[in-house]
Design a protein around this motif. Structure first.
Motif, mmCIF file in Angstrom:
data_model
loop_
_atom_site.group_PDB
_atom_site.id
_atom_site.type_symbol
_atom_site.label_atom_id
_atom_site.label_comp_id
_atom_site.label_asym_id
_atom_site.label_seq_id
_atom_site.Cartn_x
_atom_site.Cartn_y
_atom_site.Cartn_z
ATOM 1 N N ASP A 5 -17.435 -20.629 44.909
ATOM 2 C CA ASP A 5 -18.478 -21.266 45.395
ATOM 3 C C ASP A 5 -19.678 -20.835 44.321
ATOM 4 O O ASP A 5 -20.657 -21.557 44.099
ATOM 5 N N SER A 8 -19.489 -22.740 41.229
ATOM 6 C CA SER A 8 -19.779 -24.303 41.408
ATOM 7 C C SER A 8 -21.299 -24.260 41.313
ATOM 8 O O SER A 8 -21.958 -25.242 41.039
ATOM 9 N N GLN A 9 -21.888 -23.253 41.783
ATOM 10 C CA GLN A 9 -23.358 -23.420 41.891
ATOM 11 C C GLN A 9 -24.046 -22.921 40.409
ATOM 12 O O GLN A 9 -25.027 -23.402 40.300
ATOM 13 N N SER A 16 -19.759 -31.231 37.679
ATOM 14 C CA SER A 16 -18.743 -30.673 38.581
ATOM 15 C C SER A 16 -17.795 -31.645 38.836
ATOM 16 O O SER A 16 -17.934 -32.619 39.081
ATOM 17 N N GLY A 18 -15.516 -31.942 41.035
ATOM 18 C CA GLY A 18 -15.553 -32.217 42.639
ATOM 19 C C GLY A 18 -16.524 -33.505 42.841
ATOM 20 O O GLY A 18 -16.292 -34.516 43.524
ATOM 21 N N GLU A 74 -29.700 -29.544 50.102
ATOM 22 C CA GLU A 74 -28.504 -29.457 49.217
ATOM 23 C C GLU A 74 -27.906 -28.181 48.779
ATOM 24 O O GLU A 74 -27.951 -27.702 47.637
ATOM 25 N N GLY A 76 -24.588 -25.613 49.177
ATOM 26 C CA GLY A 76 -23.246 -25.305 49.708
ATOM 27 C C GLY A 76 -22.340 -26.685 49.424
ATOM 28 O O GLY A 76 -22.909 -27.325 48.440
ATOM 29 N N ARG A 77 -21.670 -27.032 50.445
ATOM 30 C CA ARG A 77 -21.016 -28.340 50.256
ATOM 31 C C ARG A 77 -22.025 -29.417 50.446
ATOM 32 O O ARG A 77 -21.575 -30.607 50.179
ATOM 33 N N LEU A 78 -22.987 -29.141 51.176
ATOM 34 C CA LEU A 78 -23.975 -30.379 51.349
ATOM 35 C C LEU A 78 -24.416 -31.234 49.954
ATOM 36 O O LEU A 78 -24.983 -32.206 50.014
ATOM 37 N N ARG A 79 -24.573 -30.133 49.157
ATOM 38 C CA ARG A 79 -24.865 -30.699 47.861
ATOM 39 C C ARG A 79 -24.117 -31.839 47.069
ATOM 40 O O ARG A 79 -24.525 -32.591 46.287
ATOM 41 N N TYR A 80 -22.925 -32.048 47.660
ATOM 42 C CA TYR A 80 -22.177 -33.206 47.434
ATOM 43 C C TYR A 80 -22.492 -34.437 47.901
ATOM 44 O O TYR A 80 -21.992 -35.535 47.685
#
Length: 149
Positions: A5, A8-9, A16, A18, A74, A76-80
């Motif tokens: 995490d 990725s931040q 990224s 992902g 946005e 954690g995962r919400l940024r995707y």
């Protein structure tokens, strides 16, 4: 926070892997939906291209709503969510390149008034639809737990 995490931040979202995969998958989905609509509602020569007009106006509204809903959330995962749905699904769903070709075909095919009206209304209604989407999406409240942070 897990180590993956944190890494990725630190990396910009556009870099990224992902996020890129989600954009590709979303783009394939959006393009397939748009292509199906275009096949179901093909414009006759010199007629208003309703399928492209509809996907661009609806897509503009949905993108405006998406941006308003995810703005400021946005993490954690919400940024995707924005790359997957915005650049991916809605980017594949909307098609301003086809819009430009259709305007050109109408203009050079002798339907000058229709071509101009289609061009102006598509852009104008697209902007208005995006603004309406922002207003509607801005009214969506986060869950109570998220508001209380």
């Amino acid at each position: 926070m897990r180590a993956d995490d944190a890494s990725s931040q630190a990396r910009p979202l556009y870099a990224s892997p992902g996020a890129l995969v989600l954009v590709l998958i979303g783009g394939a989905i959006g393009t397939a939906v748009r292509a199906s609509l275009a096949e179901a509602l093909p414009p006759a020569a010199g007629d208003w291209p309703w399928a492209t007009f509809a996907v661009n106006v609806v897509g503009s509204f949905l993108l405006g709503a998406l941006v308003a809903v995810v703005s400021g959330r946005e993490v954690g995962r919400l940024r995707y969510v924005r790359p997957a749905l915005g650049a991916g699904v809605l980017g594949g769903f909307t098609t301003y390149s086809t819009f430009a070709v259709e305007v050109e075909r109408l203009l050079t095919g002798g339907a000058v008034g229709l071509g101009l009206a289609y061009g102006v209304l598509s852009v104008l209604l697209g902007v208005l639809a995006a603004a309406a989407g922002v207003l509607v999406g801005g009214g969506v409240r986060p869950p109570a737990a998220e508001r209380d942070r």
